[in-house]
Scaffold this motif. Structure first.
Motif, short mmCIF file in Angstrom:
data_model
loop_
_atom_site.label_atom_id
_atom_site.label_comp_id
_atom_site.label_asym_id
_atom_site.label_seq_id
_atom_site.Cartn_x
_atom_site.Cartn_y
_atom_site.Cartn_z
N GLY A 64 3.42 6.07 -4.64
CA GLY A 64 4.60 5.36 -4.11
C GLY A 64 4.34 3.69 -3.99
N ALA A 65 3.21 3.23 -5.06
CA ALA A 65 3.11 1.73 -4.93
C ALA A 65 2.82 1.12 -3.91
CB ALA A 65 4.46 1.23 -5.75
N TYR A 66 2.18 1.87 -2.55
CA TYR A 66 2.14 1.35 -1.47
C TYR A 66 3.18 0.82 -0.84
CZ TYR A 66 -3.27 1.35 -1.78
OH TYR A 66 -4.52 1.95 -2.05
N GLY A 67 4.32 1.46 -1.20
CA GLY A 67 5.68 1.11 -0.65
C GLY A 67 6.52 2.14 -0.18
N GLY A 68 5.92 3.35 -0.32
CA GLY A 68 6.32 4.50 0.15
C GLY A 68 5.45 5.72 -0.02
N ARG A 69 5.85 6.85 -0.07
CA ARG A 69 5.03 8.01 -0.23
C ARG A 69 5.98 9.16 -0.89
NH1 ARG A 69 3.75 6.44 5.16
NH2 ARG A 69 5.49 7.76 5.66
N ALA A 70 5.68 9.52 -2.03
CA ALA A 70 6.31 10.51 -2.89
C ALA A 70 5.78 11.91 -2.55
CB ALA A 70 6.16 10.10 -4.22
N ASN A 71 6.08 12.24 -1.35
CA ASN A 71 5.64 13.51 -0.84
C ASN A 71 6.30 14.75 -1.54
OD1 ASN A 71 3.72 12.53 1.13
ND2 ASN A 71 4.97 12.60 2.71
N ASP A 72 7.47 14.46 -1.86
CA ASP A 72 8.25 15.70 -2.18
C ASP A 72 8.07 16.07 -3.92
OD1 ASP A 72 9.92 15.97 -0.14
OD2 ASP A 72 11.42 14.72 -0.85
N VAL A 73 7.55 15.13 -4.72
CA VAL A 73 7.15 15.22 -6.02
C VAL A 73 5.76 15.49 -6.41
CG1 VAL A 73 9.23 14.56 -6.95
CG2 VAL A 73 7.28 13.00 -6.56
N GLU A 74 4.83 14.91 -5.21
CA GLU A 74 3.50 14.98 -5.28
C GLU A 74 2.67 15.70 -4.17
OE1 GLU A 74 3.18 10.68 -8.01
OE2 GLU A 74 2.81 10.71 -5.85
N SER A 140 -1.31 8.26 -8.10
CA SER A 140 -0.87 7.05 -8.57
C SER A 140 -1.46 5.93 -7.44
CB SER A 140 0.78 6.92 -8.34
OG SER A 140 1.24 5.82 -9.08
N ALA A 141 -0.76 5.18 -6.61
CA ALA A 141 -1.32 4.37 -5.63
C ALA A 141 -1.98 5.12 -4.79
CB ALA A 141 -0.18 3.43 -4.91
N GLY A 142 -1.80 6.53 -4.32
CA GLY A 142 -2.66 7.43 -3.72
C GLY A 142 -3.91 7.33 -4.28
N GLY A 143 -3.85 7.30 -5.60
CA GLY A 143 -5.09 7.52 -6.52
C GLY A 143 -5.93 6.35 -6.29
N HIS A 144 -5.21 5.12 -6.14
CA HIS A 144 -6.05 3.98 -5.84
C HIS A 144 -6.76 3.92 -4.30
CE1 HIS A 144 -6.70 -0.24 -4.22
NE2 HIS A 144 -7.07 -0.44 -5.62
N LEU A 145 -5.69 4.54 -3.31
CA LEU A 145 -6.24 4.94 -2.01
C LEU A 145 -7.50 5.78 -1.94
CD1 LEU A 145 -6.09 4.38 1.01
CD2 LEU A 145 -4.30 6.24 0.86
N VAL A 146 -7.65 6.89 -2.53
CA VAL A 146 -8.56 7.72 -2.65
C VAL A 146 -9.74 7.27 -3.27
CG1 VAL A 146 -7.21 9.75 -2.06
CG2 VAL A 146 -7.94 9.23 -4.57
N ASP A 227 0.94 7.08 -20.56
CA ASP A 227 1.52 6.64 -19.16
C ASP A 227 1.81 5.07 -19.39
OD1 ASP A 227 2.00 5.64 -16.62
OD2 ASP A 227 0.44 6.96 -15.83
N ASP A 228 3.08 4.66 -19.10
CA ASP A 228 3.62 3.31 -19.29
C ASP A 228 3.76 2.78 -18.12
OD1 ASP A 228 5.76 4.67 -18.62
OD2 ASP A 228 7.01 3.88 -20.18
N VAL A 229 3.32 3.14 -16.98
CA VAL A 229 3.38 2.76 -15.62
C VAL A 229 2.07 2.33 -15.05
CG1 VAL A 229 4.19 3.16 -13.25
CG2 VAL A 229 5.58 3.97 -15.23
N VAL A 230 1.39 3.14 -15.21
CA VAL A 230 -0.17 2.89 -14.70
C VAL A 230 -1.05 3.14 -15.99
CG1 VAL A 230 -2.22 3.35 -13.30
CG2 VAL A 230 0.03 3.30 -12.38
N LYS A 256 0.46 13.52 -23.67
CA LYS A 256 1.80 13.11 -23.38
C LYS A 256 1.99 13.36 -21.79
CE LYS A 256 4.03 13.24 -27.98
NZ LYS A 256 5.21 13.78 -28.66
N GLY A 257 3.13 12.77 -21.30
CA GLY A 257 3.22 13.19 -19.79
C GLY A 257 3.88 12.02 -19.23
N GLY A 258 3.49 11.03 -19.67
CA GLY A 258 3.77 9.59 -18.73
C GLY A 258 3.35 9.51 -17.27
N HIS A 259 3.95 9.39 -16.43
CA HIS A 259 3.54 9.05 -15.18
C HIS A 259 4.31 9.78 -14.23
CE1 HIS A 259 1.34 6.29 -12.15
NE2 HIS A 259 2.52 6.35 -11.33
N GLY A 260 3.65 10.20 -13.17
CA GLY A 260 4.61 10.97 -11.84
C GLY A 260 4.79 12.25 -12.19
#
Length: 289
Positions: A64-74, A140-146, A227-230, A256-260
């Protein structure tokens, strides 16, 4: 009549699953580290499998880019997937950095994960898990955190009277932000964690490919080339650093798969979750280290 019975059975199963989840505050209300008056209380939600097949535990951190938490999808789908394999999962609602709600915001998410590790290890008997089989998974940002937790476990600001190890036994990093270097990073994640005063020293400190050491935990990395986001180079640089330090690492790379995409990359026939769970359950990460 048959349809009614099936509906009742589904409802009962759903209720049992909800009852198997328990949400707990991570800290006592008046002991939240770095808290200002309007801080939030981080929480940990325990996902207990219906049929326990393993004494491994996994703490899950959504992105969630350290701005939120994408719990529903991740986070929630990941916990359910782990439960299907008989693994106990702990979904962590870590605090997202916010200078108005906390001091020293850049170390608050790390501190929350370390507190979660202490909680899980100190309650291992209660959950029928092994304290030396506690891993972390982040997206994603949770990946940075871990990966921050994996490379910064020698430092903490927490009281730890039980002297529990803050080193995760293994790490799963899914399309992770790893580097804070200009050429690689996800700018929103970097800005939210260490901004606005982004110094070269802070960039290096939180570029986790530069912080890998011989005692960094074994790691399973998932990413997509498109992945065109990260940028996928985040994962590739991390893999290279782990190999240079002879740390066991597995890479699951999609064309393929992009991000998220979470636990289900709809562009692919094979999903990363099966080999990842097999890796976790095999204990190879432990015997290789």
């Amino acid at each position: 009549m048959r349809k009614k019975l099936m509906s009742v059975a589904v409802l009962v199963a759903a209720c049992q699953y909800v009852m198997a989840q328990e949400s707990l505050p991570l800290y006592p209300a008046n002991q939240i580290p770095f808290a200002k008056e309007n801080t939030e209380q981080p929480k940990i939600t325990v996902f207990v499998p219906e049929k326990k097949k393993s004494n491994v535990a996994v703490i899950v951190c959504s992105g969630g880019a350290y701005g939120g938490r994408a719990n529903d999808v991740e986070g929630i789908p990941a916990c359910r997937k782990l439960n299907e394999a008989g693994i106990t999962a702990f979904l962590l609602d870590y605090r997202v950095p916010n200078a108005s709600r906390m001091s020293e915001k850049e170390i608050v998410p790390l501190t929350d994960v370390q507190a979660a590790i202490i909680y899980v290890r100190s309650h291992a008997k209660q959950y029928s898990i092994k304290p030396d089989k506690v891993g972390i998974m982040g997206f994603s940002a949770g990946g940075h955190l871990v990966t921050t937790v994996a490379t910064h476990f020698h430092q903490t600001r927490l009281d730890n009277p039980g002297n529990f190890s803050l080193r995760p036994d293994f790490v799963v990093a899914v399309y992770p932000v790893v580097s804070f270097a200009d050429s690689l990073t996800h700018l929103d994640s970097r800005r939210n964690l260490i901004g606005p005063d982004i110094t070269p020293e802070r960039v290096r400190e939180y570029s986790n490919e530069l912080q890998v050491a011989d005692d960094t935990p074994p790691t399973f990395i998932v990413s997509a080339i498109d992945d065109d986001v990260v940028k996928v180079e985040n994962s590739l640089y991390l893999e290279a650093a782990l190999r240079q330090h002879h740390v066991p690492v597995k890479m699951f790379l999609y064309a393929k798969g992009g991000h998220g995409f979470g636990v289900n990359n709809k562009t692919a026939a094979a999903q990363w979750t099966e080999p990842c769970i097999n890796w976790i359950l095999s204990d190879k990460w432990k015997s290789d280290f």
